[in-house]
Design an enzyme around this catalytic site. Sequence first.
Site, short mmCIF file in Angstrom:
data_model
loop_
_atom_site.label_atom_id
_atom_site.label_comp_id
_atom_site.label_asym_id
_atom_site.label_seq_id
_atom_site.Cartn_x
_atom_site.Cartn_y
_atom_site.Cartn_z
N ALA A 21 -16.52 -2.67 3.31
CA ALA A 21 -17.63 -2.02 4.10
C ALA A 21 -17.75 -0.50 3.66
O ALA A 21 -18.64 -0.12 3.74
CB ALA A 21 -16.80 -2.11 5.58
N CYS A 72 -8.74 5.21 -7.98
CA CYS A 72 -7.53 4.77 -8.08
C CYS A 72 -6.80 5.07 -9.23
O CYS A 72 -5.55 5.11 -9.03
CB CYS A 72 -7.54 3.24 -8.06
SG CYS A 72 -8.89 2.49 -7.41
N GLN A 90 -18.88 -3.16 -5.58
CA GLN A 90 -19.84 -2.12 -5.90
C GLN A 90 -21.30 -2.38 -5.64
O GLN A 90 -21.98 -1.35 -5.41
CB GLN A 90 -19.49 -1.69 -7.19
CG GLN A 90 -18.37 -0.65 -7.55
CD GLN A 90 -18.19 0.56 -6.60
OE1 GLN A 90 -19.07 0.94 -6.07
NE2 GLN A 90 -16.95 1.11 -6.30
N GLY A 142 -12.08 -5.02 -0.16
CA GLY A 142 -12.20 -5.62 -1.53
C GLY A 142 -11.08 -6.20 -2.03
O GLY A 142 -11.00 -7.13 -2.69
N THR A 143 -9.93 -5.42 -2.09
CA THR A 143 -8.61 -5.86 -2.79
C THR A 143 -8.18 -6.93 -2.45
O THR A 143 -7.77 -8.02 -2.89
CB THR A 143 -7.39 -4.61 -2.70
OG1 THR A 143 -8.17 -3.51 -3.31
CG2 THR A 143 -6.30 -4.96 -3.37
N THR A 200 -4.70 -11.01 13.93
CA THR A 200 -5.69 -10.63 15.02
C THR A 200 -6.69 -9.67 14.42
O THR A 200 -6.46 -8.89 13.48
CB THR A 200 -4.89 -9.59 15.99
OG1 THR A 200 -3.61 -10.48 16.64
CG2 THR A 200 -5.95 -9.13 17.21
#
Length: 393
Positions: free
Chosen positions: A200, A325, A179, A71-72, A237
Amino acid sequence: MRRVYLDNNATTPIDPEVFEAMRPYLVEHYGNASSIHWFGQQARTAIEAAREKVARLINARSSEVIFTSGGTESDNAAIFGIVEAARSESKHVITSSIEHHAVLHCAKALEKRGVNVSYLRAGSDGIVDPADVERAIRPDTVLISVMHANNELGTVQPLEEIGRIAREHDIYFHTDAVQSTGKIPVDVEKLGVDLLSLSAHKFHGPKGVGALYIRKGTILRPLLYGGHHERDRRPGTENVAGIVGLGQAAEMARLHLEETARRVGNLRDRLENGILGRIPSTVVNGDRERRLPTTTNISFDYIEGEGFVIALDLRGVACSTGAACSSGSVEPSHVLTAIGRTADQARSSIRFSLSRFNTNEDIDFTLDMLPPVVERLRSLSPHYKMQGLGARG
Ligand code: PLP
């Protein structure tokens, strides 16, 4: 000791089926997806199948989905990508003050580069008013970024209306749907977004992999430079096993979305009503209707949240004081203060977040265990005693 996990907005347990889908791509099919031999082609085929599954979950075309490290990165790639590709001399971005730091800190970094940013307030219900978005628009606005579901409150933002406004004014619209994806319907067409971030590990996939939806025709500068992976949008990759896991998690979420939301929503409501009914001086933060079925955020007056989380952990219940966080930080949650809670109310708030792996027994256990812990912590609070609410003597 029994352990109950109620911190699923921080991260979710990986689904065993997801893990099984990933396993061959860690041990047997280890090829580099860019290689033209058999090993490479096994990996390539798996990546493209996963892309289809992610696209189907959000009603996008698979050519509009790129894989990222989570997400970041998706938030950074969308925000910097749009702003840096914009050609105007002066640039303005609209976002909200209840965003995750993955968005807010991008906005702060942009400000240091001379970009103007408007941070919209949310109401006490934890919801951003689309009229405020429209009022904030300027001739040099290049991007609107408003999250779908808030990670601390679970409140769901009125993206359809904001999307309509963005389109009318021909401004790119990004949403952080980290979320909401996999928990409630997410449809890029209905929401009217040009860019959407997902991750994920928030819906039973592995950590360190996510995706960014980029509407066809969107002009975006890549964040990273390297090979020609992901249609030149994101070099490096590919994390094949992670991507396969994301695809499998997306497929399972799509197939079971409604039933899971109903079941988890019932568990959440039982937990919430149980707490409000058994423990006085408790209040739910944010709108109780327009929110994820997985989340409740409750202020327990006269209790300091960090100490409460530790006391609960010692008795086997894992929950959180807000964004994972920000754990360890003494600052009250920026989300709770942005919706008008006092610093004390914000510090006394606890987030319980559920997933389809939670059971009725988890809720019973938590409801039995909470009242004595609250009573004990409150008995240590001088304010509680002064109010005459504490135990006598
Ligand atoms: N955006 C929101 C709303 C989140 O809740 C999170 C994680 O807590 C992130 C972004 C960051 O996602 P990731 O952990 O995949 O980098």
